[in-house]
Design an enzyme around this catalytic site. Sequence first.
Site, PDB file in Angstrom:
ATOM      1  N   GLY A 192       0.836  -1.196   0.000  1.00 11.78           N
ATOM      2  CA  GLY A 192       0.000   0.000   0.000  1.00 11.78           C
ATOM      3  C   GLY A 192       0.867   1.241   0.000  1.00 11.78           C
ATOM      4  O   GLY A 192       2.089   1.160  -0.074  1.00 11.78           O
TER       5      GLY A 192
ATOM      6  N   SER B 253       1.961  -1.628   8.256  1.00 11.91           N
ATOM      7  CA  SER B 253       2.716  -2.207   9.375  1.00 11.91           C
ATOM      8  C   SER B 253       1.790  -2.619  10.509  1.00 11.91           C
ATOM      9  O   SER B 253       1.939  -3.703  11.083  1.00 11.91           O
ATOM     10  CB  SER B 253       3.762  -1.221   9.884  1.00 11.91           C
ATOM     11  OG  SER B 253       4.726  -0.971   8.883  1.00 11.91           O
TER      12      SER B 253
ATOM     13  N   ALA C  73      13.345  -5.552  11.242  1.00 14.05           N
ATOM     14  CA  ALA C  73      13.435  -4.198  10.698  1.00 14.05           C
ATOM     15  C   ALA C  73      14.598  -4.160   9.720  1.00 14.05           C
ATOM     16  O   ALA C  73      15.712  -4.552  10.061  1.00 14.05           O
ATOM     17  CB  ALA C  73      13.648  -3.189  11.820  1.00 14.05           C
ATOM     18  N   THR C  74      14.333  -3.695   8.507  1.00  8.94           N
ATOM     19  CA  THR C  74      15.370  -3.664   7.473  1.00  8.94           C
ATOM     20  C   THR C  74      15.975  -2.279   7.292  1.00  8.94           C
ATOM     21  O   THR C  74      16.829  -2.092   6.433  1.00  8.94           O
ATOM     22  CB  THR C  74      14.789  -4.139   6.131  1.00  8.94           C
ATOM     23  OG1 THR C  74      13.720  -3.258   5.758  1.00  8.94           O
ATOM     24  CG2 THR C  74      14.289  -5.573   6.224  1.00  8.94           C
TER      25      THR C  74
ATOM     26  N   HIS D  18       9.101   2.796  17.922  1.00 10.87           N
ATOM     27  CA  HIS D  18       8.354   1.679  17.324  1.00 10.87           C
ATOM     28  C   HIS D  18       8.575   0.383  18.100  1.00 10.87           C
ATOM     29  O   HIS D  18       7.636  -0.384  18.314  1.00 10.87           O
ATOM     30  CB  HIS D  18       8.737   1.487  15.855  1.00 10.87           C
ATOM     31  CG  HIS D  18       8.151   2.514  14.952  1.00 10.87           C
ATOM     32  ND1 HIS D  18       6.817   2.575  14.636  1.00 10.87           N
ATOM     33  CD2 HIS D  18       8.731   3.546  14.299  1.00 10.87           C
ATOM     34  CE1 HIS D  18       6.596   3.593  13.830  1.00 10.87           C
ATOM     35  NE2 HIS D  18       7.748   4.202  13.610  1.00 10.87           N
ATOM     36  N   LYS D  19       9.805   0.139  18.547  1.00  6.73           N
ATOM     37  CA  LYS D  19      10.086  -1.046  19.367  1.00  6.73           C
ATOM     38  C   LYS D  19       9.273  -1.019  20.650  1.00  6.73           C
ATOM     39  O   LYS D  19       8.678  -2.020  21.049  1.00  6.73           O
ATOM     40  CB  LYS D  19      11.578  -1.110  19.728  1.00  6.73           C
ATOM     41  CG  LYS D  19      12.454  -1.763  18.730  1.00  6.73           C
ATOM     42  CD  LYS D  19      13.843  -1.879  19.336  1.00  6.73           C
ATOM     43  CE  LYS D  19      14.868  -2.246  18.326  1.00  6.73           C
ATOM     44  NZ  LYS D  19      16.217  -2.264  18.893  1.00  6.73           N
TER      45      LYS D  19
ATOM     46  N   ARG E 246       5.637  -1.830  20.062  1.00  9.45           N
ATOM     47  CA  ARG E 246       5.366  -3.254  19.822  1.00  9.45           C
ATOM     48  C   ARG E 246       5.307  -4.019  21.135  1.00  9.45           C
ATOM     49  O   ARG E 246       4.528  -4.954  21.276  1.00  9.45           O
ATOM     50  CB  ARG E 246       6.431  -3.852  18.894  1.00  9.45           C
ATOM     51  CG  ARG E 246       6.184  -3.559  17.440  1.00  9.45           C
ATOM     52  CD  ARG E 246       7.049  -4.393  16.525  1.00  9.45           C
ATOM     53  NE  ARG E 246       8.468  -4.197  16.711  1.00  9.45           N
ATOM     54  CZ  ARG E 246       9.179  -3.220  16.151  1.00  9.45           C
ATOM     55  NH1 ARG E 246       8.597  -2.332  15.386  1.00  9.45           N
ATOM     56  NH2 ARG E 246      10.470  -3.110  16.387  1.00  9.45           N
TER      57      ARG E 246
END
Length: 170
Positions: A7, A14, A32-33, A48-49, A52
Amino acid sequence: MLHLVTGGARSGKSRYAQEQALSLSTQPVYVATAKVWDEDFAQRIQRHKAERGAAWINYEEELYVSRLPLDGQTVVIDCVTLWLTNFFALHAYDMDKTLSAIQEEIRVLQQKAGVFIIVTNEIGMGVHAETAVGRRFTDLQGWVNQYIARMADTVVLMVAGIPVVIKGEA
């Protein structure tokens, strides 16, 4: 199992991928890349960590995701666009080498046991890139998305936070 969630920016990709992983596992894996480019981005990653929470096993891998201990796990790989950017830079913006490298990573991942939920962007649906390298990257992103979608059991297009199943069953 291989699932692709695609998208536009801020479409809910995500969040949806993480919800799907949590519905399948009490301790999913998040890969995570992203390459940490600056302090602001590093803080964003930490936020973000924290969001989660403790249920997640977190890995940061810019290139060789297939080398991580992912067998038998439920895994969210977020995201192809940043992953592809890392390969594109590594291979000095050579499209053929970049495409080959990331396709090999995806092929190896598909051979592993587990559930892989891969997040990507539809950058070709946005504004036309101004630079030649930007246009080449948009082409690469489209080809990689097509490659993953062909192999995927399900493909979900996120539109304004709403999942639209375009292949398989969600």
